[in-house]
Design a protein around this motif. Structure first.
Motif, PDB file in Angstrom:
ATOM      1  N   GLU A   1     -91.531  59.361 -72.177  1.00 43.68           N
ATOM      2  CA  GLU A   1     -91.564  57.814 -72.664  1.00 43.68           C
ATOM      3  C   GLU A   1     -90.685  56.593 -72.945  1.00 43.68           C
ATOM      4  OE1 GLU A   1     -93.136  54.968 -77.011  1.00 43.68           O
ATOM      5  OE2 GLU A   1     -93.108  57.229 -77.370  1.00 43.68           O
ATOM      6  N   ILE A   2     -89.315  57.506 -73.621  1.00 45.93           N
ATOM      7  CA  ILE A   2     -88.302  56.636 -73.832  1.00 45.93           C
ATOM      8  C   ILE A   2     -87.759  56.866 -73.224  1.00 45.93           C
ATOM      9  CG2 ILE A   2     -86.269  56.455 -75.369  1.00 45.93           C
ATOM     10  CD1 ILE A   2     -88.044  58.130 -78.076  1.00 45.93           C
ATOM     11  N   LYS A   3     -87.914  57.270 -72.462  1.00 45.11           N
ATOM     12  CA  LYS A   3     -86.908  57.115 -71.093  1.00 45.11           C
ATOM     13  C   LYS A   3     -87.006  56.160 -70.273  1.00 45.11           C
ATOM     14  CE  LYS A   3     -85.207  62.119 -70.503  1.00 45.11           C
ATOM     15  NZ  LYS A   3     -85.647  63.657 -69.958  1.00 45.11           N
ATOM     16  N   ALA A   4     -88.796  56.570 -69.818  1.00 44.09           N
ATOM     17  CA  ALA A   4     -88.901  55.486 -69.257  1.00 44.09           C
ATOM     18  C   ALA A   4     -88.404  54.336 -69.340  1.00 44.09           C
ATOM     19  CB  ALA A   4     -90.167  55.668 -68.831  1.00 44.09           C
ATOM     20  N   ALA A   5     -89.088  53.890 -70.775  1.00 46.38           N
ATOM     21  CA  ALA A   5     -88.733  52.096 -71.354  1.00 46.38           C
ATOM     22  C   ALA A   5     -87.299  51.581 -71.175  1.00 46.38           C
ATOM     23  CB  ALA A   5     -89.148  52.579 -73.166  1.00 46.38           C
TER      24      ALA A   5
ATOM     25  N   ILE B   1     -81.795  43.072 -78.790  1.00 42.17           N
ATOM     26  CA  ILE B   1     -82.380  43.022 -77.854  1.00 42.17           C
ATOM     27  C   ILE B   1     -83.452  44.419 -77.936  1.00 42.17           C
ATOM     28  CG2 ILE B   1     -80.401  41.838 -76.590  1.00 42.17           C
ATOM     29  CD1 ILE B   1     -79.774  44.357 -75.265  1.00 42.17           C
ATOM     30  N   MET B   2     -84.294  44.223 -77.491  1.00 36.82           N
ATOM     31  CA  MET B   2     -85.489  45.981 -77.063  1.00 36.82           C
ATOM     32  C   MET B   2     -85.689  45.903 -75.615  1.00 36.82           C
ATOM     33  SD  MET B   2     -89.251  45.419 -79.015  1.00 36.82           S
ATOM     34  CE  MET B   2     -89.821  44.727 -77.675  1.00 36.82           C
ATOM     35  N   PHE B   3     -85.689  47.206 -75.489  1.00 35.73           N
ATOM     36  CA  PHE B   3     -86.248  48.661 -74.905  1.00 35.73           C
ATOM     37  C   PHE B   3     -87.623  48.431 -74.457  1.00 35.73           C
ATOM     38  CE2 PHE B   3     -81.338  49.135 -74.024  1.00 35.73           C
ATOM     39  CZ  PHE B   3     -81.271  48.588 -72.636  1.00 35.73           C
ATOM     40  N   GLY B   4     -88.660  48.142 -73.644  1.00 34.26           N
ATOM     41  CA  GLY B   4     -89.497  48.666 -73.577  1.00 34.26           C
ATOM     42  C   GLY B   4     -90.749  47.898 -75.027  1.00 34.26           C
ATOM     43  N   ASN B   5     -91.425  48.441 -75.844  1.00 38.76           N
ATOM     44  CA  ASN B   5     -92.162  47.951 -76.406  1.00 38.76           C
ATOM     45  C   ASN B   5     -91.936  48.360 -78.312  1.00 38.76           C
ATOM     46  OD1 ASN B   5     -94.040  47.379 -75.268  1.00 38.76           O
ATOM     47  ND2 ASN B   5     -94.814  48.553 -74.596  1.00 38.76           N
ATOM     48  N   GLY B   6     -90.163  48.419 -77.633  1.00 39.84           N
ATOM     49  CA  GLY B   6     -89.458  48.919 -79.207  1.00 39.84           C
ATOM     50  C   GLY B   6     -89.013  50.609 -79.137  1.00 39.84           C
ATOM     51  N   GLN B   7     -89.205  50.757 -78.631  1.00 35.93           N
ATOM     52  CA  GLN B   7     -89.014  52.347 -78.095  1.00 35.93           C
ATOM     53  C   GLN B   7     -87.344  52.589 -78.439  1.00 35.93           C
ATOM     54  OE1 GLN B   7     -91.230  51.094 -76.369  1.00 35.93           O
ATOM     55  NE2 GLN B   7     -91.817  52.556 -75.059  1.00 35.93           N
ATOM     56  N   VAL B   8     -86.565  51.283 -78.440  1.00 35.84           N
ATOM     57  CA  VAL B   8     -84.981  51.235 -77.924  1.00 35.84           C
ATOM     58  C   VAL B   8     -84.543  50.284 -79.061  1.00 35.84           C
ATOM     59  CG1 VAL B   8     -82.621  51.800 -77.173  1.00 35.84           C
ATOM     60  CG2 VAL B   8     -84.446  53.599 -76.557  1.00 35.84           C
TER      61      VAL B   8
ATOM     62  N   THR C   1     -93.202  54.546 -79.519  1.00 34.24           N
ATOM     63  CA  THR C   1     -94.051  54.045 -80.146  1.00 34.24           C
ATOM     64  C   THR C   1     -95.543  54.291 -79.758  1.00 34.24           C
ATOM     65  OG1 THR C   1     -93.512  52.970 -78.555  1.00 34.24           O
ATOM     66  CG2 THR C   1     -92.644  52.156 -80.147  1.00 34.24           C
ATOM     67  N   ALA C   2     -95.889  55.583 -79.183  1.00 34.95           N
ATOM     68  CA  ALA C   2     -96.904  56.030 -78.589  1.00 34.95           C
ATOM     69  C   ALA C   2     -98.160  55.907 -79.893  1.00 34.95           C
ATOM     70  CB  ALA C   2     -96.368  57.248 -78.019  1.00 34.95           C
ATOM     71  N   ASP C   3     -97.477  56.547 -81.015  1.00 33.80           N
ATOM     72  CA  ASP C   3     -98.053  56.978 -81.963  1.00 33.80           C
ATOM     73  C   ASP C   3     -98.692  55.488 -82.823  1.00 33.80           C
ATOM     74  OD1 ASP C   3     -98.776  59.466 -81.761  1.00 33.80           O
ATOM     75  OD2 ASP C   3     -96.551  60.197 -82.714  1.00 33.80           O
ATOM     76  N   ILE C   4     -97.725  54.617 -83.177  1.00 35.85           N
ATOM     77  CA  ILE C   4     -97.948  53.063 -83.956  1.00 35.85           C
ATOM     78  C   ILE C   4     -99.597  53.062 -83.858  1.00 35.85           C
ATOM     79  CG2 ILE C   4     -96.603  51.016 -84.104  1.00 35.85           C
ATOM     80  CD1 ILE C   4     -94.364  52.607 -83.931  1.00 35.85           C
ATOM     81  N   THR C   5     -99.969  52.671 -84.016  1.00 35.62           N
ATOM     82  CA  THR C   5    -101.183  51.784 -84.043  1.00 35.62           C
ATOM     83  C   THR C   5    -100.836  50.254 -85.230  1.00 35.62           C
ATOM     84  OG1 THR C   5    -102.155  53.921 -84.245  1.00 35.62           O
ATOM     85  CG2 THR C   5    -103.847  51.475 -84.690  1.00 35.62           C
ATOM     86  N   PRO C   6    -101.634  49.398 -84.254  1.00 33.81           N
ATOM     87  CA  PRO C   6    -101.336  48.353 -84.779  1.00 33.81           C
ATOM     88  C   PRO C   6    -102.716  47.940 -86.277  1.00 33.81           C
ATOM     89  CG  PRO C   6    -101.975  47.841 -82.244  1.00 33.81           C
ATOM     90  CD  PRO C   6    -101.843  48.907 -83.016  1.00 33.81           C
ATOM     91  N   LYS C   7    -101.804  46.921 -87.253  1.00 33.07           N
ATOM     92  CA  LYS C   7    -102.546  46.943 -88.184  1.00 33.07           C
ATOM     93  C   LYS C   7    -102.864  46.067 -88.908  1.00 33.07           C
ATOM     94  CE  LYS C   7     -99.289  48.954 -91.653  1.00 33.07           C
ATOM     95  NZ  LYS C   7     -98.046  49.357 -92.607  1.00 33.07           N
ATOM     96  N   ALA C   8    -104.626  45.807 -88.781  1.00 30.91           N
ATOM     97  CA  ALA C   8    -105.698  44.999 -88.837  1.00 30.91           C
ATOM     98  C   ALA C   8    -105.534  44.647 -89.817  1.00 30.91           C
ATOM     99  CB  ALA C   8    -107.229  45.968 -89.506  1.00 30.91           C
ATOM    100  N   ASN C   9    -105.358  43.019 -89.610  1.00 25.60           N
ATOM    101  CA  ASN C   9    -104.920  42.123 -90.964  1.00 25.60           C
ATOM    102  C   ASN C   9    -105.964  41.375 -92.145  1.00 25.60           C
ATOM    103  OD1 ASN C   9    -102.491  41.694 -89.500  1.00 25.60           O
ATOM    104  ND2 ASN C   9    -103.291  39.768 -88.313  1.00 25.60           N
TER     105      ASN C   9
END
Length: 155
Positions: free
Chosen positions: A96-100, A116-123, A147-155
């Protein structure tokens, strides 16, 4: 008068958002504005992508800011130098991180004052000051995370 205040408020709100560039020149300008000279960041970006594509552990490890906290095989650890990083490289840089890293295009980077952010925040890359006045800095990897295990928090 109310329309003028609303327009001013909208302009201020929009300027607070990070830059999402659309061309290389847009990214260059966004990095220049948020972080400083884009050439140092572009050099790091290109070298990091090449290191990951080539599987060059030492080359990638040289771009990391130490100490760095990472997760490898589900275990959180703090690595203090490049030798430790290289030892755990295969468990830190997951597919996942390599692909990002390798799939990221310069013109599509997310840029703000945090780097600066690679992918969805992996790096994340940012300048690391060489002295207290931060007259000079090195561009380094400051964050590596899945970021595979990060779940967005509900507002």
């Amino acid at each position: 008068m109310l329309k003028l205040l609303a327009a001013l408020g909208l302009a201020l709100a929009l300027s607070a958002f990070p830059a999402m560039a659309q061309t290389d020149a847009d990214t260059d300008a966004a990095v220049d504005s948020a972080l400083g000279d884009h050439t140092a960041y572009r050099t790091a970006f290109d070298a990091i992508q090449e290191a990951v594509a080539d599987g060059d552990k030492a080359a990638f490890a040289a771009w990391v800011s130490y100490p760095i906290a990472v997760t490898a095989d589900g275990e959180e650890m703090k690595l203090s130098d490049a030798a430790q990083f290289e030892e755990h490289y295969d468990n830190i840089l997951t597919d996942e991180i390599k692909a990002a890293i390798t799939d990221q295009k310069w013109q599509d980077l997310f840029v703000n004052y945090q780097g600066i952010m690679f992918g969805n925040g992996q790096v994340w890359l940012n300048g690391v000051c060489k002295d207290d006045k931060c007259a000079e800095f090195d561009v380094k990897v400051i964050t590596i995370q899945s970021t595979a295990d990060i779940t967005p928090k509900a507002n």
